[in-house]
Scaffold this active site. Structure first.
Site, PDB file in Angstrom:
ATOM      1  N   GLU A   1      -5.409  -5.074  10.333  1.00 16.31           N
ATOM      2  CA  GLU A   1      -4.319  -3.964  10.526  1.00 16.31           C
ATOM      3  C   GLU A   1      -4.630  -3.125  12.230  1.00 16.31           C
ATOM      4  O   GLU A   1      -5.533  -2.267  12.275  1.00 16.31           O
ATOM      5  CB  GLU A   1      -4.181  -3.025   9.498  1.00 16.31           C
ATOM      6  CG  GLU A   1      -3.713  -3.614   8.178  1.00 16.31           C
ATOM      7  CD  GLU A   1      -3.418  -2.582   6.814  1.00 16.31           C
ATOM      8  OE1 GLU A   1      -2.230  -2.962   6.656  1.00 16.31           O
ATOM      9  OE2 GLU A   1      -3.721  -1.171   7.103  1.00 16.31           O
TER      10      GLU A   1
ATOM     11  N   ASN B   1       0.937  -1.334   0.264  1.00 16.75           N
ATOM     12  CA  ASN B   1       0.471   0.156  -0.268  1.00 16.75           C
ATOM     13  C   ASN B   1       0.592   0.746   0.100  1.00 16.75           C
ATOM     14  O   ASN B   1       1.531   1.064   0.627  1.00 16.75           O
ATOM     15  CB  ASN B   1      -1.101   0.039   1.045  1.00 16.75           C
ATOM     16  CG  ASN B   1      -1.761   1.201   1.552  1.00 16.75           C
ATOM     17  OD1 ASN B   1      -1.919   1.973   0.709  1.00 16.75           O
ATOM     18  ND2 ASN B   1      -2.416   1.834   2.404  1.00 16.75           N
TER      19      ASN B   1
ATOM     20  N   GLU C   1      -6.280   4.682   8.062  1.00 11.14           N
ATOM     21  CA  GLU C   1      -5.700   6.241   8.020  1.00 11.14           C
ATOM     22  C   GLU C   1      -7.626   6.895   6.877  1.00 11.14           C
ATOM     23  O   GLU C   1      -8.060   7.697   7.372  1.00 11.14           O
ATOM     24  CB  GLU C   1      -5.466   6.271   7.030  1.00 11.14           C
ATOM     25  CG  GLU C   1      -3.450   6.145   7.455  1.00 11.14           C
ATOM     26  CD  GLU C   1      -2.777   5.518   6.909  1.00 11.14           C
ATOM     27  OE1 GLU C   1      -2.782   5.600   5.524  1.00 11.14           O
ATOM     28  OE2 GLU C   1      -1.468   4.501   7.108  1.00 11.14           O
TER      29      GLU C   1
ATOM     30  N   HIS D   1      -9.062   0.788   5.239  1.00 11.60           N
ATOM     31  CA  HIS D   1      -8.055   1.578   5.638  1.00 11.60           C
ATOM     32  C   HIS D   1      -8.039   3.001   7.087  1.00 11.60           C
ATOM     33  O   HIS D   1      -8.937   3.031   6.606  1.00 11.60           O
ATOM     34  CB  HIS D   1      -6.888   1.849   4.953  1.00 11.60           C
ATOM     35  CG  HIS D   1      -5.428   1.825   5.357  1.00 11.60           C
ATOM     36  ND1 HIS D   1      -4.502   2.633   5.955  1.00 11.60           N
ATOM     37  CD2 HIS D   1      -4.497   0.567   5.114  1.00 11.60           C
ATOM     38  CE1 HIS D   1      -3.412   2.529   6.704  1.00 11.60           C
ATOM     39  NE2 HIS D   1      -3.552   1.710   5.706  1.00 11.60           N
TER      40      HIS D   1
ATOM     41  N   LYS E   1      -0.024   3.981   0.025  1.00 14.01           N
ATOM     42  CA  LYS E   1      -0.513   6.008   0.431  1.00 14.01           C
ATOM     43  C   LYS E   1      -0.078   6.916  -0.716  1.00 14.01           C
ATOM     44  O   LYS E   1       0.428   6.817  -2.021  1.00 14.01           O
ATOM     45  CB  LYS E   1       0.271   5.378   1.592  1.00 14.01           C
ATOM     46  CG  LYS E   1      -0.093   4.434   2.615  1.00 14.01           C
ATOM     47  CD  LYS E   1       0.812   4.778   4.450  1.00 14.01           C
ATOM     48  CE  LYS E   1      -0.021   3.475   4.536  1.00 14.01           C
ATOM     49  NZ  LYS E   1       0.418   2.906   6.396  1.00 14.01           N
TER      50      LYS E   1
ATOM     51  N   GLY F   1       3.227   2.312  11.015  1.00 21.29           N
ATOM     52  CA  GLY F   1       3.839   3.216  11.030  1.00 21.29           C
ATOM     53  C   GLY F   1       4.431   3.396  12.058  1.00 21.29           C
ATOM     54  O   GLY F   1       5.398   4.654  12.278  1.00 21.29           O
TER      55      GLY F   1
ATOM     56  N   SER G   1       3.626  -3.503  10.064  1.00 20.31           N
ATOM     57  CA  SER G   1       5.038  -2.530  10.468  1.00 20.31           C
ATOM     58  C   SER G   1       5.596  -4.299  10.384  1.00 20.31           C
ATOM     59  O   SER G   1       6.384  -4.784  10.243  1.00 20.31           O
ATOM     60  CB  SER G   1       6.050  -2.499  11.522  1.00 20.31           C
ATOM     61  OG  SER G   1       5.393  -0.877  12.239  1.00 20.31           O
TER      62      SER G   1
HETATM   63  P1  13P Z   1       3.339  -0.062   8.067  1.00 24.39           P
HETATM   64  O1  13P Z   1       3.718  -0.922   6.892  1.00 24.39           O
HETATM   65  O2  13P Z   1       3.966   1.296   7.255  1.00 24.39           O
HETATM   66  O3  13P Z   1       3.363   0.150   9.203  1.00 24.39           O
HETATM   67  O4  13P Z   1       1.807   0.703   7.018  1.00 24.39           O
HETATM   68  C1  13P Z   1       0.928  -0.770   7.866  1.00 24.39           C
HETATM   69  C2  13P Z   1      -0.041  -0.274   6.642  1.00 24.39           C
HETATM   70  O5  13P Z   1      -0.800   0.848   6.725  1.00 24.39           O
HETATM   71  C3  13P Z   1      -0.707  -1.094   5.070  1.00 24.39           C
HETATM   72  O6  13P Z   1      -1.412  -0.470   4.416  1.00 24.39           O
END
Ligand code: 13P
Length: 250
Positions: A166, A9, A96, A94, A11, A172, A212
């Site tokens: 997740e 992803n 976010e 997601h 982003k 992140g 992560s």
């Molecule tokens: P990270 O791997 O940066 O923690 O992000 C995970 C994520 O949000 C994948 O959609």
């Protein structure tokens, strides 16, 4: 047999030039594997990504879409616009999107319905926040998210669903659920699917872990019996990391 998937992803990262460069690097490093590799660049780079991956073993996914068929929704993208350019997989829900754009399980349920109407495959994301985990409420939270976002579906619809657990506290942050923590909740998620739709549906559904995932923890996470791959954020943006994560299945 359910499928192993490693999805990046991206982003809000990568220009078109960088998108092309990274996809070419993935092709160059990709092992000969039955694991499905997915990349999800930003909307403006989807067409280009489809053009250069077409039929060559990397799937292109969108990071979001609107639930309406079209209309006066400034800045939004409809399912038909995605399928028209050859994008038939979409990430929905997601954390976010939930946190910054106020997407609720009810809204996500209608996005899922629209995507299915367009015969798209959905990577449906969900997971608890830190406070839920601290209060030992994470099993309930994922149950409510599944119930409200996906359990209105019919059994046949599940052929087009991939789940991505997740935990928000691991996204992140560099903090990962331990392989045992992830396995425990993935098994719980699968048991909820089995209770609602039967063991056959539960056994077929791919459940990805996100939060992560890095080259040094991917192999152990992916070796858990109920973890069928990963949805990768930061580490999907660097070829050295992403290719090592893909190798986590070899
Ligand atoms: P990270 O791997 O940066 O923690 O992000 C995970 C994520 O949000 C994948 O959609």
């Amino acid at each position: 047999m359910r499928k192993n998937i490693v999805a990046g992803n991206w982003k809000m990262h990568k220009t078109q030039k960088e998108t092309v460069a990274l996809i070419e690097e993935i092709f160059a490093k990709k092992p000969n594997t039955t694991t499905e590799i997915i990349v999800a660049p930003t909307f403006v780079n989807l067409s280009k990504a489809v053009e250069i991956t077409n039929g060559k073993g990397i799937t292109v996914a969108a990071q979001n879409m609107h639930q309406a068929e079209g209309g006066a929704f400034t800045g939004e993208i409809a399912a038909s616009m995605l399928t028209d350019i050859g994008v038939t997989t979409v990430i929905l829900g997601h954390s976010e999107r939930r946190a910054y754009f106020h997407e609720t399980d009810a809204l996500l349920a209608s996005k899922v319905d629209t995507a299915l109407k367009h015969e798209m495959r959905i990577i449906s994301c969900f997971g608890e926040e830190l406070k839920d985990r601290q209060q030992n409420n994470h099993f309930n939270i994922v149950e409510y998210q599944l119930r409200d976002g996906l359990f209105h579906l019919e059994k046949k619809d599940w052929a087009n669903i991939v789940l991505a657990y997740e935990p928000v506290w691991a996204i992140g942050t560099g903090e990962t659920a331990s392989p045992e923590q992830a396995q425990e909740i993935h098994a719980h998620i699968r048991s909820l699917i089995a209770a609602k739709y039967g063991q056959e549906v539960a056994d077929e559904i791919s459940i990805l872990y996100g939060g992560s995932v890095k080259p040094d923890n991917a192999k152990e996470i992916f070796s858990q019996p109920d973890i069928d791959g990963g949805l990768i954020g930061g580490a999907a943006l660097k070829i050295e990391d992403f290719s090592k994560i893909i190798e986590g299945f070899n």
